[in-house]
Design a protein around this motif. Structure first.
Motif, short mmCIF file in Angstrom:
data_model
loop_
_atom_site.label_atom_id
_atom_site.label_comp_id
_atom_site.label_asym_id
_atom_site.label_seq_id
_atom_site.Cartn_x
_atom_site.Cartn_y
_atom_site.Cartn_z
N LEU A 183 -7.17 0.95 -0.16
CA LEU A 183 -7.72 0.40 -1.40
C LEU A 183 -7.00 -0.86 -1.88
O LEU A 183 -7.27 -1.34 -2.98
N SER A 184 -6.10 -1.39 -1.06
CA SER A 184 -5.27 -2.50 -1.53
C SER A 184 -6.08 -3.75 -1.86
O SER A 184 -5.66 -4.55 -2.70
N ASN A 185 -7.21 -3.95 -1.20
CA ASN A 185 -8.00 -5.16 -1.44
C ASN A 185 -9.29 -4.90 -2.21
O ASN A 185 -10.16 -5.76 -2.30
N VAL A 186 -9.40 -3.70 -2.78
CA VAL A 186 -10.62 -3.35 -3.50
C VAL A 186 -10.59 -3.96 -4.90
O VAL A 186 -9.55 -3.98 -5.57
N THR A 187 -11.73 -4.46 -5.35
CA THR A 187 -11.86 -4.96 -6.71
C THR A 187 -12.97 -4.18 -7.40
O THR A 187 -13.67 -3.38 -6.78
#
Length: 240
Positions: A91-95
Motif C-alpha cells: 500500500l506504499s504507493n496507494v492514494t
C-alpha cells in the motif's frame, strides 16, 4: 589427429542430443510437469502506515482471499499448501484516488523461496475503499444487567472515564449510535469496584466489531453501590 576429432564431432553432438532427450524423457516419466490451483490464500497488506499517516483509513472490498495457479514438477507442486504461499499487496504507493493494488505471490517453504515453478494469482489485485480517518468523542452510558441478591438493591453507579474517543473510517464512526458499558450485578451482596469493557453499537442496537476502530480507552473503572434492605413492620393507630 585433426581428422579423427572432426570425424567424431558429429558423433559427439549426436550423443549429447540423445543424452538431453533421454534426460527429458526420464524427468517427464518420473517427475512430470503438472499444475494445481490453490484456494483460500490470504493476502497480507504491507506498508499500511503509508495510508494511516496521511489520515486515511481503508476497507478491503474484494481480494482478501484469492486462488493461485501453480505449475511445475509434480514432486514440488503437489506438496504446496495454502500456508506455503505468501501473497502480499503493497500500500506504499496507494492514494485516495487509486483503489486497486497489485497482488504479488511466491511460494516459501522452510524459509526458502521455491524455484522451478510458475505461480500466478487468479485475482491480480485487491480492491480497497479508502476513506478519511476521523475521530469523535462519545459519552459512555452504563447499563447494569441482572439483579442483586435478595435483600439488596443498587444504590448507584459511577464510571471513569465518562467519555471515549473513537477513531476509524468516517462511514463506521458515523454509524455509531451509542457507546456503553454493560455490567452484570446478578447476586451482588457488596459494593463493586471493577473494570468493564467499552462496547459500541449502531442505531439497531447491534455491536460494532471492527479491528480498525481505535478507542482512546478500551475499558472503564466502574463502581457500583450495593445497599442492604430491611423489612420493618408498619403499625398505625386510628383515632376515634
Amino acid at each position: 589427429m585433426k581428422e579423427k576429432l572432426l570425424n567424431n564431432l558429429s558423433l559427439k553432438i549426436l550423443s549429447a542430443v540423445c543424452a538431453i532427450i533421454i534426460w527429458i524423457i526420464i524427468v517427464n516419466v518420473y517427475d512430470p510437469s503438472t499444475s494445481v490451483t490453490v484456494s483460500g490464500v490470504e493476502v497480507q497488506l504491507v506498508n499500511t502506515e503509508s495510508l494511516t499517516e496521511k489520515e486515511y483509513a481503508y476497507d478491503v472490498v474484494d481480494g482478501s482471499k484469492i486462488s493461485v495457479y501453480i505449475s511445475g514438477p509434480r514432486s514440488i507442486v503437489t506438496d504446496i499448501k495454502a500456508k506455503d504461499i505468501v501473497a502480499t499487496a503493497d500500500l506504499s504507493n496507494v492514494t485516495v484516488f487509486s483503489d486497486y493494488v497489485d497482488i504479488d505471490v511466491k511460494v516459501v517453504k522452510d524459509g526458502v523461496s521455491a524455484s522451478s515453478i510458475e505461480i500466478a494469482p487468479k485475482t491480480t489485485a485487491i480492491r480497497l475503499k479508502i476513506e478519511n480517518r476521523v475521530t469523535k468523542t462519545f459519552n459512555i452510558d452504563t447499563e447494569l444487567v441482572g439483579t442483586p441478591a435478595d435483600g439488596y438493591v443498587i444504590g448507584g453507579q459511577q464510571i471513569s472515564p465518562s467519555s471515549v474517543k473513537v477513531t476509524g473510517t468516517s462511514s463506521v464512526v458515523d454509524s455509531i449510535s451509542s457507546v456503553k458499558v454493560l455490567y452484570d450485578v446478578s447476586g451482588a451482596t457488596m459494593n463493586i469496584s471493577d473494570a468493564a469493557p467499552i462496547k459500541i453499537y449502531d442505531s439497531q442496537g447491534t455491536e460494532i466489531v471492527d479491528d480498525r476502530i481505535e478507542l482512546s480507552k478500551t475499558a472503564v473503572d466502574i463502581k457500583v453501590s450495593v445497599l442492604m434492605t430491611k423489612t420493618v413492620p408498619v403499625t398505625y393507630k386510628t383515632k376515634a
